[in-house]
Design a protein around this motif. Structure first.
Motif, mmCIF file in Angstrom:
data_model
loop_
_atom_site.group_PDB
_atom_site.id
_atom_site.type_symbol
_atom_site.label_atom_id
_atom_site.label_comp_id
_atom_site.label_asym_id
_atom_site.label_seq_id
_atom_site.Cartn_x
_atom_site.Cartn_y
_atom_site.Cartn_z
ATOM 1 N N ARG A 124 0.857 -1.180 0.000
ATOM 2 C CA ARG A 124 0.000 0.000 0.000
ATOM 3 C C ARG A 124 0.897 1.235 0.000
ATOM 4 O O ARG A 124 1.600 1.501 0.980
ATOM 5 C CB ARG A 124 -0.923 -0.001 1.216
ATOM 6 C CG ARG A 124 -1.803 -1.254 1.283
ATOM 7 C CD ARG A 124 -2.887 -1.122 2.349
ATOM 8 N NE ARG A 124 -3.693 -2.343 2.431
ATOM 9 C CZ ARG A 124 -4.667 -2.658 1.588
ATOM 10 N NH1 ARG A 124 -4.959 -1.833 0.595
ATOM 11 N NH2 ARG A 124 -5.354 -3.783 1.736
ATOM 12 N N ILE A 126 1.655 5.067 0.217
ATOM 13 C CA ILE A 126 1.092 6.268 0.835
ATOM 14 C C ILE A 126 1.942 7.460 0.412
ATOM 15 O O ILE A 126 3.157 7.475 0.628
ATOM 16 C CB ILE A 126 1.065 6.147 2.374
ATOM 17 C CG1 ILE A 126 0.347 4.856 2.787
ATOM 18 C CG2 ILE A 126 0.399 7.367 2.983
ATOM 19 C CD1 ILE A 126 -1.069 4.726 2.288
ATOM 20 N N ASP A 140 0.620 12.136 3.789
ATOM 21 C CA ASP A 140 -0.828 12.086 3.923
ATOM 22 C C ASP A 140 -1.125 11.212 5.143
ATOM 23 O O ASP A 140 -1.295 9.988 5.052
ATOM 24 C CB ASP A 140 -1.449 11.484 2.660
ATOM 25 C CG ASP A 140 -2.969 11.527 2.674
ATOM 26 O OD1 ASP A 140 -3.552 11.614 3.776
ATOM 27 O OD2 ASP A 140 -3.577 11.457 1.591
ATOM 28 N N ASP A 142 -3.660 10.906 7.199
ATOM 29 C CA ASP A 142 -4.933 10.193 7.273
ATOM 30 C C ASP A 142 -4.861 8.889 6.481
ATOM 31 O O ASP A 142 -5.289 7.829 6.956
ATOM 32 C CB ASP A 142 -6.070 11.068 6.748
ATOM 33 C CG ASP A 142 -6.408 12.218 7.682
ATOM 34 O OD1 ASP A 142 -6.059 12.127 8.871
ATOM 35 O OD2 ASP A 142 -7.016 13.202 7.212
ATOM 36 N N ALA A 143 -4.295 8.980 5.269
ATOM 37 C CA ALA A 143 -4.166 7.778 4.448
ATOM 38 C C ALA A 143 -3.203 6.786 5.099
ATOM 39 O O ALA A 143 -3.419 5.565 5.052
ATOM 40 C CB ALA A 143 -3.681 8.147 3.051
ATOM 41 N N ASP A 146 -4.945 5.051 8.056
ATOM 42 C CA ASP A 146 -5.959 4.121 7.559
ATOM 43 C C ASP A 146 -5.318 2.859 6.976
ATOM 44 O O ASP A 146 -5.906 1.770 7.059
ATOM 45 C CB ASP A 146 -6.813 4.796 6.487
ATOM 46 C CG ASP A 146 -7.772 5.834 7.061
ATOM 47 O OD1 ASP A 146 -7.992 5.820 8.298
ATOM 48 O OD2 ASP A 146 -8.275 6.659 6.280
#
Length: 383
Positions: A124, A126, A140, A142-143, A146
């Motif tokens: 993933r 980011i 980022d 928040d990303a 998450d």
């Protein structure tokens, strides 16, 4: 295991010795043995070094010296490797398996993400986001929060970041470590540019990840800020049991560090010599950064300048009529038409950008920029 082609390394390997000017390099101008001797290295002493297999995890003398750069570390925390690439690779092999998840901060040196995908993991990415002014980037968050979940096995970052030059604050590094701790994940921090923060004062040190958690691994090498890539010597620092497992994997790769690289590494990483080598790198980078800043301002909006805080590179967007241009196509035209090699941003995980190496001699850097300007001009005429 099916590995993707590592485009960045493949393109550099194919072309860096076949162009007039190589602006794709992310380190500083390599030192010669004569240059090391001028700094006090005992060159004659190499004549008596047996060309044998040395201790495969690194000599105790070198590991002890390297441990001194990491608070609380001992030689049991250190594994010496053939460059930081081997350290990253064996770490991923130990930590990651099929269906695991890896959170990678991008843009980046994509080795870890590519290797993890080859092992069947889900990666993933980011993003670091460009800030409102020309010198800032930000994660980022928040990303990131998450993405870190119960299946996350590894968080990967380069710090300072390659290719943006972003430097995380201590509190931001703590936040990354805390996210990993929350789910029992590991953090792998590639820190080959810690000595390459441009405006670092003598004696100052860039914060690192080591010591911020129980499952933290930091990797470095002689290849970037030290200016000794041909020595092919790197290292990792981590928990002893993890280092032991990586050592076992290393038995299947290069077996042992090069015998001649060990005395070079012991000389280069001695604190006073380390500082002299880092200052050499910073002087070269600051000189070329100023040239680069002035040059981008004369490109009629084709290059949107972003000020790097660290690393031997400038990472900037290429624009065409105010929109993101095809940087890979431009890099290819530049190589063919002007014999200059640049890195396309997509090879680092961010299309639309170009990476300019700031670590070459100033005269060669200026000539390289002159040729890039000619290609930019012809591109505008053609469009």
């Amino acid at each position: 295991m099916e590995m993707e082609t590592f485009d960045l390394e493949r393109q550099q390997s194919l072309w860096e010795h076949r162009v007039d000017i190589n602006l794709s390099e992310s380190g500083v101008e390599p030192l010669t043995l004569a240059g090391l001797a001028a700094l006090g290295f005992d060159l004659d002493g190499l004549h008596s070094v047996p060309l044998e297999y040395i201790q495969s995890n690194g000599t105790p003398e070198l590991r002890s010296q390297l441990a001194g750069h990491y608070a609380g570390a001992t030689i049991e925390n250190l594994l010496v490797t053939t460059g930081s690439a081997e350290a990253n690779y064996v770490a991923v092999q130990v930590l990651v398996g099929p269906a695991d998840e890896v959170v990678a901060i991008v843009p980046n040196y994509l080795q870890v993400g590519l290797a993890a995908r080859g092992l069947g993991a889900v990666v993933r990415d980011i993003p670091l986001l460009p800030g409102a002014d020309e010198s800032t980037w930000s994660l980022d968050w928040d990303a990131f929060e998450d993405a870190v979940g119960e299946r996350t096995k590894l968080i990967y970052l380069s710090h300072p970041n390659n290719p943006t030059g972003h430097v995380f604050t201590p509190s931001e590094l703590d936040r990354i470590a805390a996210a990993a701790e929350r789910v029992g994940a590991w953090v792998l921090s590639d820190e080959v540019y810690r000595g390459a923060v441009h405006d670092l004062l003598p004696g100052e040190e860039t914060p690192g990840m080591w010591g911020r958690g129980e499952r933290v691994v930091a990797v470095s090498s002689l290849s970037k800020a030290y200016g000794l890539p041909g020595a092919r010597l790197g290292w990792m620092v981590g928990p002893p049991e993890f280092v032991e497992r990586c050592w076992s994997r290393r038995d299947f790769t290069t077996i042992a560090p090069a015998a001649l690289s060990d005395p070079i590494a012991r000389f280069a990483t001695e604190p006073s010599n380390q500082e002299r080598l880092f200052e050499r790198a910073r002087r070269m980078m600051r000189t070329n950064r100023a040239t680069f800043r002035d040059w981008t301002g004369r490109q009629n909006g084709a290059i949107a300048y972003r000020e790097p805080r660290a690393g031997a590179y400038g990472f900037v967007p290429l624009l065409e009529n105010g929109r993101s241009a095809d940087c890979a196509a431009f890099a290819e035209r530049l190589r063919l038409n002007r014999s200059v090699l640049l890195v396309a941003g997509r090879w680092a995980g961010m299309p639309g950008y170009l990476r300019f190496g700031l670590g070459v001699q100033p005269e060669a850097f200026a000539e390289g920029l002159r040729r890039v300007e000619l290609e930019l001009r012809d591109s505008r005429v053609a469009s």
